[in-house]
Write a protein that holds these residues in place. Structure first.
Motif, PDB file in Angstrom:
ATOM      1  N   ARG A   4       0.853  -1.189   0.000  1.00 59.85           N
ATOM      2  CA  ARG A   4       0.000   0.000   0.000  1.00 59.85           C
ATOM      3  C   ARG A   4       0.883   1.230   0.000  1.00 59.85           C
ATOM      4  NH1 ARG A   4      -2.836   3.481   3.764  1.00 59.85           N
ATOM      5  NH2 ARG A   4      -4.849   4.085   2.866  1.00 59.85           N
ATOM      6  N   ALA A   6       0.774   5.294   0.215  1.00 66.37           N
ATOM      7  CA  ALA A   6      -0.134   6.322   0.696  1.00 66.37           C
ATOM      8  C   ALA A   6       0.630   7.626   0.923  1.00 66.37           C
ATOM      9  CB  ALA A   6      -0.785   5.868   2.005  1.00 66.37           C
ATOM     10  N   GLY A  37      -4.397   6.229   0.895  1.00 64.24           N
ATOM     11  CA  GLY A  37      -3.880   5.511  -0.255  1.00 64.24           C
ATOM     12  C   GLY A  37      -4.013   6.244  -1.576  1.00 64.24           C
ATOM     13  N   ARG A  91       4.801   5.030   3.031  1.00 66.17           N
ATOM     14  CA  ARG A  91       4.071   6.248   3.380  1.00 66.17           C
ATOM     15  C   ARG A  91       4.893   7.474   3.010  1.00 66.17           C
ATOM     16  NH1 ARG A  91       3.758   3.305   8.936  1.00 66.17           N
ATOM     17  NH2 ARG A  91       1.740   2.303   8.813  1.00 66.17           N
TER      18      ARG A  91
END
Length: 143
Positions: A4, A6, A37, A91
């Motif tokens: 993921r 983000a 995201g 992130r």
């Protein structure tokens, strides 16, 4: 392994408070930075503007890139109820400044409210690890 990517924002006000969003999408509700995201093909700066608007009601300009935090979360430590297997979370953290809008709760999203916190108050609430990482990136805290 799931992955993921983000984008998140560190937003402070004139009183040196930090804007956080209350994340309710996992097994344990926690405070986090506004953000989320990336959609397929979406620019991270655009994603953070969109996510801040959705979660807080504020329009922001995106400032400096503070850093990128990479973490592999083991399957048993993941907070999302529907997760299976480890997650590689990448992130992207920016500083952002409010240019319009007003504070409001997100409707039907992964957060249920947003609020301002003094730095001492941030350390007293249940929060995701990213909050501490990002505050260090922004030079707002050393611990």
């Amino acid at each position: 392994m799931d992955m993921r990517v983000a984008a998140y924002a560190v937003i402070t006000d004139a009183d040196d408070r930090v804007l956080l969003a209350h994340w309710i999408d996992g097994r344990r509700a926690s405070w986090t930075l506004p953000g989320g995201g990336l959609e397929p093909g979406e620019d991270p700066a655009h994603a953070v503007r969109r996510e801040v608007r959705e979660e807080t009601g504020f329009r922001v300009t995106v400032g400096d890139l503070l850093g990128i935090h990479s973490r592999v979360i083991p399957a048993e430590a993941r907070l999302a109820a529907d997760s299976s297997g480890p997650l590689h979370a990448l992130r992207i953290v920016y500083r952002a400044r409010i240019v319009g809008g007003r504070l409001r709760a997100e409707a039907d999203g992964s957060t249920d409210r947003a609020d301002w916190f003094t730095l001492p108050a941030v350390h007293k609430v249940r929060r995701v690890q990213l909050v501490d990482v990002a505050l260090r990136m922004a030079g707002l805290t050393s611990s």
